[in-house]
Design a protein around this motif. Sequence first.
Motif, PDB file in Angstrom:
ATOM      1  N   MET A   1       0.873  -1.211   0.106  1.00 47.03           N
ATOM      2  CA  MET A   1       0.025   0.021   0.061  1.00 47.03           C
ATOM      3  C   MET A   1       0.853   1.278   0.023  1.00 47.03           C
ATOM      4  SD  MET A   1      -2.996   1.147   2.665  1.00 47.03           S
ATOM      5  CE  MET A   1      -3.990   2.438   2.361  1.00 47.03           C
ATOM      6  N   THR A   2       0.640   2.187  -0.659  1.00 51.50           N
ATOM      7  CA  THR A   2       1.280   3.525  -0.894  1.00 51.50           C
ATOM      8  C   THR A   2       1.238   4.210   0.190  1.00 51.50           C
ATOM      9  OG1 THR A   2       0.755   3.448  -3.229  1.00 51.50           O
ATOM     10  CG2 THR A   2       1.688   5.470  -2.419  1.00 51.50           C
ATOM     11  N   PRO A   3       2.287   4.657   1.004  1.00 52.15           N
ATOM     12  CA  PRO A   3       2.163   5.473   2.208  1.00 52.15           C
ATOM     13  C   PRO A   3       1.734   6.996   1.833  1.00 52.15           C
ATOM     14  CG  PRO A   3       4.379   5.050   1.483  1.00 52.15           C
ATOM     15  CD  PRO A   3       3.613   4.237   0.655  1.00 52.15           C
ATOM     16  N   THR A   4       1.146   7.640   2.815  1.00 49.79           N
ATOM     17  CA  THR A   4       0.479   8.867   2.679  1.00 49.79           C
ATOM     18  C   THR A   4       1.725   9.739   2.877  1.00 49.79           C
ATOM     19  OG1 THR A   4      -1.611   8.284   3.768  1.00 49.79           O
ATOM     20  CG2 THR A   4      -1.005  10.584   3.775  1.00 49.79           C
ATOM     21  N   LEU A   5       1.708  10.772   1.926  1.00 48.22           N
ATOM     22  CA  LEU A   5       2.961  11.567   1.639  1.00 48.22           C
ATOM     23  C   LEU A   5       2.534  12.994   2.562  1.00 48.22           C
ATOM     24  CD1 LEU A   5       4.102  10.650  -1.743  1.00 48.22           C
ATOM     25  CD2 LEU A   5       5.085   9.874   0.487  1.00 48.22           C
ATOM     26  N   THR A   6       3.464  13.780   2.900  1.00 50.34           N
ATOM     27  CA  THR A   6       3.334  15.108   3.338  1.00 50.34           C
ATOM     28  C   THR A   6       3.367  16.017   2.137  1.00 50.34           C
ATOM     29  OG1 THR A   6       5.736  15.517   3.732  1.00 50.34           O
ATOM     30  CG2 THR A   6       4.215  14.469   5.686  1.00 50.34           C
ATOM     31  N   PRO A   7       2.560  17.155   2.101  1.00 49.56           N
ATOM     32  CA  PRO A   7       2.948  18.218   0.967  1.00 49.56           C
ATOM     33  C   PRO A   7       4.364  18.104   0.776  1.00 49.56           C
ATOM     34  CG  PRO A   7       1.019  18.762   2.490  1.00 49.56           C
ATOM     35  CD  PRO A   7       1.825  17.689   3.433  1.00 49.56           C
ATOM     36  N   GLN A   8       5.339  18.298   1.491  1.00 45.97           N
ATOM     37  CA  GLN A   8       6.643  18.463   1.254  1.00 45.97           C
ATOM     38  C   GLN A   8       7.333  17.473   0.511  1.00 45.97           C
ATOM     39  OE1 GLN A   8       8.742  21.159   1.398  1.00 45.97           O
ATOM     40  NE2 GLN A   8      10.350  19.909   0.634  1.00 45.97           N
ATOM     41  N   ARG A  38      15.087   4.561  -7.348  1.00 47.20           N
ATOM     42  CA  ARG A  38      15.273   5.413  -6.052  1.00 47.20           C
ATOM     43  C   ARG A  38      14.164   5.922  -5.577  1.00 47.20           C
ATOM     44  NH1 ARG A  38      19.987   7.310  -8.852  1.00 47.20           N
ATOM     45  NH2 ARG A  38      18.884   9.289  -8.931  1.00 47.20           N
ATOM     46  N   ILE A  39      13.036   6.655  -6.303  1.00 40.64           N
ATOM     47  CA  ILE A  39      11.773   6.887  -5.755  1.00 40.64           C
ATOM     48  C   ILE A  39      11.019   6.045  -5.234  1.00 40.64           C
ATOM     49  CG2 ILE A  39       9.757   8.311  -6.437  1.00 40.64           C
ATOM     50  CD1 ILE A  39      11.025   9.338  -8.660  1.00 40.64           C
ATOM     51  N   LEU A  40      10.962   4.481  -5.757  1.00 43.39           N
ATOM     52  CA  LEU A  40      10.133   3.661  -5.310  1.00 43.39           C
ATOM     53  C   LEU A  40      10.864   3.070  -4.077  1.00 43.39           C
ATOM     54  CD1 LEU A  40       8.866   1.618  -8.190  1.00 43.39           C
ATOM     55  CD2 LEU A  40       7.683   2.827  -6.749  1.00 43.39           C
ATOM     56  N   ALA A  41      12.260   3.008  -4.015  1.00 45.46           N
ATOM     57  CA  ALA A  41      12.869   2.778  -2.586  1.00 45.46           C
ATOM     58  C   ALA A  41      12.484   3.683  -1.536  1.00 45.46           C
ATOM     59  CB  ALA A  41      14.370   2.701  -2.624  1.00 45.46           C
ATOM     60  N   ALA A  42      12.285   4.894  -1.760  1.00 46.06           N
ATOM     61  CA  ALA A  42      11.697   5.672  -0.642  1.00 46.06           C
ATOM     62  C   ALA A  42      10.259   5.795  -0.415  1.00 46.06           C
ATOM     63  CB  ALA A  42      12.270   7.220  -0.933  1.00 46.06           C
ATOM     64  N   VAL A  43       9.598   5.622  -1.542  1.00 48.69           N
ATOM     65  CA  VAL A  43       8.129   5.637  -1.430  1.00 48.69           C
ATOM     66  C   VAL A  43       7.573   4.469  -2.025  1.00 48.69           C
ATOM     67  CG1 VAL A  43       5.848   6.971  -1.608  1.00 48.69           C
ATOM     68  CG2 VAL A  43       8.223   8.200  -1.705  1.00 48.69           C
ATOM     69  N   PRO A  44       7.560   2.925  -1.664  1.00 53.81           N
ATOM     70  CA  PRO A  44       7.137   2.005  -2.227  1.00 53.81           C
ATOM     71  C   PRO A  44       5.756   2.000  -2.594  1.00 53.81           C
ATOM     72  CG  PRO A  44       8.408   1.327  -0.170  1.00 53.81           C
ATOM     73  CD  PRO A  44       8.223   2.905  -0.245  1.00 53.81           C
ATOM     74  N   GLY A  45       5.581   1.640  -3.809  1.00 54.75           N
ATOM     75  CA  GLY A  45       4.237   1.462  -4.427  1.00 54.75           C
ATOM     76  C   GLY A  45       3.708   3.017  -4.958  1.00 54.75           C
ATOM     77  N   GLN A  75      -3.299  -0.238  -8.435  1.00 58.19           N
ATOM     78  CA  GLN A  75      -3.743  -0.764  -7.148  1.00 58.19           C
ATOM     79  C   GLN A  75      -3.976   0.325  -6.124  1.00 58.19           C
ATOM     80  OE1 GLN A  75      -1.236  -4.146  -5.881  1.00 58.19           O
ATOM     81  NE2 GLN A  75      -1.871  -5.395  -7.732  1.00 58.19           N
ATOM     82  N   SER A  76      -3.242   1.325  -6.338  1.00 56.32           N
ATOM     83  CA  SER A  76      -3.073   2.588  -5.513  1.00 56.32           C
ATOM     84  C   SER A  76      -4.489   3.575  -5.748  1.00 56.32           C
ATOM     85  CB  SER A  76      -1.997   3.453  -5.714  1.00 56.32           C
ATOM     86  OG  SER A  76      -2.153   4.685  -5.087  1.00 56.32           O
ATOM     87  N   PRO A  77      -5.089   3.891  -4.501  1.00 54.54           N
ATOM     88  CA  PRO A  77      -6.165   4.977  -4.606  1.00 54.54           C
ATOM     89  C   PRO A  77      -5.702   6.119  -5.202  1.00 54.54           C
ATOM     90  CG  PRO A  77      -5.444   4.875  -2.501  1.00 54.54           C
ATOM     91  CD  PRO A  77      -4.738   3.500  -3.270  1.00 54.54           C
ATOM     92  N   ASN A  78      -4.497   6.565  -5.514  1.00 55.89           N
ATOM     93  CA  ASN A  78      -3.975   7.671  -6.176  1.00 55.89           C
ATOM     94  C   ASN A  78      -3.618   7.517  -7.495  1.00 55.89           C
ATOM     95  OD1 ASN A  78      -4.438   8.919  -3.350  1.00 55.89           O
ATOM     96  ND2 ASN A  78      -2.511   8.337  -2.644  1.00 55.89           N
ATOM     97  N   ALA A  79      -3.819   6.324  -8.032  1.00 58.24           N
ATOM     98  CA  ALA A  79      -3.501   6.205  -9.154  1.00 58.24           C
ATOM     99  C   ALA A  79      -4.038   7.109 -10.358  1.00 58.24           C
ATOM    100  CB  ALA A  79      -3.638   4.730  -9.833  1.00 58.24           C
ATOM    101  N   PRO A  80      -3.283   7.622 -11.312  1.00 55.67           N
ATOM    102  CA  PRO A  80      -3.892   8.752 -12.378  1.00 55.67           C
ATOM    103  C   PRO A  80      -4.624   7.856 -13.412  1.00 55.67           C
ATOM    104  CG  PRO A  80      -1.649   8.394 -12.719  1.00 55.67           C
ATOM    105  CD  PRO A  80      -1.759   7.564 -11.359  1.00 55.67           C
ATOM    106  N   ALA A  81      -5.754   8.640 -13.789  1.00 55.44           N
ATOM    107  CA  ALA A  81      -6.420   8.006 -14.807  1.00 55.44           C
ATOM    108  C   ALA A  81      -5.506   7.659 -15.847  1.00 55.44           C
ATOM    109  CB  ALA A  81      -7.406   9.197 -15.395  1.00 55.44           C
TER     110      ALA A  81
END
Length: 696
Positions: A1-8, A38-45, A75-81
């Motif tokens: 599951m994709t973690p929730t990100l802060t605006p930053q 590298r992005i996925l290592a920091a923010v999986p999914g 699978q992510s609820p934030n997936a773009p159209a």
Amino acid sequence: MTPTLTPQQRQEVNQALGQAQALLNGGQVQAALALCQRILAAVPGEPHTLHMLGLIAYGAGDRMAAVAHLRQACQSPNAPAMAFSNLTEMLRQQGELAEAEQAGRAAVAREPGFPGAWNNLGIVLQEMGKLEESRACLEKVVALEPSNAEAHNNLGNTFRRLGQFDLAQRHWQQALALRPNYPETFTNLANLFNEQGEYQKARECGQRALALNPQLLDAYVNLAATENALWQHEAALDWLNRLLALAPDHPAGLAARALTLKDLERLDEALADAERAVRNRPDSAEAASALGSVLLAHGRFDEAIAAYDRALALPSTLRERLLLARAMAYQENGRSDEALRLLDELVAEFPASVPGWHTRADIVKFKADDPAIGQMEALVGPGGVQSNADRMSMHFALGKAYLDTGDSAAALRHLDQGNAMKRAITVYDPDATHRWMESLAEAFPADVLGRFPGAGAASAMPIFVLGMPRSGTTLIEQILASHSQIAGAGELKAISLLIEQAGGMPQMLSGMTAERLTAMGEDYVARLAPLAQGKPHVVDKMPANFLHAGLIHLILPNARIIHARRDPVDTCLSCYSKLFGGEQAFTYDQAELGRFYRDYQALMAHWRSVLPASHFIEVDYENVVEDIEREARRMLEFLGLDWEPACLDFHQTKRPVRTSSVNQVRQPVYKTSAGRWRKHADHLGPLLAALGIDAS
């Protein structure tokens, strides 16, 4: 599951993705790939990153990895159209239409104003046969982007499959107005012109498409379809070989080549291609359908039906065509009741199915109060079928129906209309045909048969039954094939193919040698032998072999030739009432048909004078229906075979019959077809005049 990100964090991810996109745009694929990882290592999914990885994999040709990345992104609820839309197209290309539809619907639900998502969903629905939904999707695209040539092209495809040919052509013309050098639209027009029987236009559009894009694979398939429709099977094979040189495992190309090889009677090669197409794309209804047709040509009925059933279980737009193919398979194999039941189901499900109604008309004996006649009339009335090819086909079906009911005026009105439409798109020169048939006789003077001593293959296997179309050749073949020593092979193209390979007649006779004649005969026997079913004799009942009876005797001196004859006007009326599957270009005008019949009579008179009576006899249809046993005994005596009573029960013989007369040979002999032309004589003036017959 994709973690929730802060605006930053979201801003940092977006910046990194922007850098990855810039690297990708600059051709630095590996650097872009490394940054995404590298992005996925920091923010999986992270869905946008997975989407980009999918596009990178797709660009590298790794479609399985691309789909895997996009599935994970979605699978992510934030997936773009956009991720769902691209997954839709990738799944479509892999033939996974049900999942593609789900992804497409998710894309438009996420972003209802996204034209690309509606476009991709519309194409998937089109391929699944959900045509009204496809139309609605693609009309949304056109409304959102009126200047989108691709949208007009795709909407045209859906309208074509809906049978709305005028709207299809309108949108394709609009696509070309927006993008004049749009190869996909030219190949779509080629496909439409093929269906409408406008083969020269089809050929021009197909060639234009390839000139614009030699890698456009569908254009090769459409050009092959044009050549096959014109019976130029070798030319069709050449186009398909070019396609498969570019894409060796192309399923539509393999399926089309399998069917072309079948038409060329190269059945083992056809089966190999069809099986390969199914292996490559087990989810392709087109491949399964081709396999069914080839298996049927091999006489493997049960396996053919199973292949058609597999095709019907797959999502496609072929359902109408497959239901028709199944019905025809039952009819060819003597199971007329089942064939009619299937055709009734077909026209109930597809009330505007012209092929269904046309095929059904061949099987049914109509009565005046048959409601089917009114349903067929509606198809040629206002609001009925649009294409000239469909209207032409229905005129022939109605002509046959009214002949059954005895309504001469209505029958000939429809037949005249149907034949005029066919003649308008048929290339035929009666003067050139007359000269050519005279040249065939001149090429075989009485002494020519003695110029090549020892020539020809020694086999006595072939039995030729030849004559005009609709003259009784199928009846004679069925009588003979009921004998234990004779197999019926149907209408083989082998003689015409051998002649074409040798340079055509009569010019091929120049410089001919006994050795070449022998080689031609041995080639023919090699083609015939697999059809013998272990029997010593095989009937080739291609009617047009009457043109080459002299050559047949040269290359196969021990073959027997049976010339089927029938009353001239009955023969010609029967020809005039048929829309032939092959090109019988002389049959679509009463006067030209009568003239061709006179030329045929002259050529047969010549063969009668030069061929030895020991190898050539003539059998009159009227004599067969008058006394079948006498004529059957006469033919078997000519062939040197003992009498077998099974020949009298020919209509019960279980064997495939692939001819326009299939329905007749499944019934006992009846006499009502003899002299039937007289009740229609008032409407046959041009034919009777050309034949020199006074009907008064």
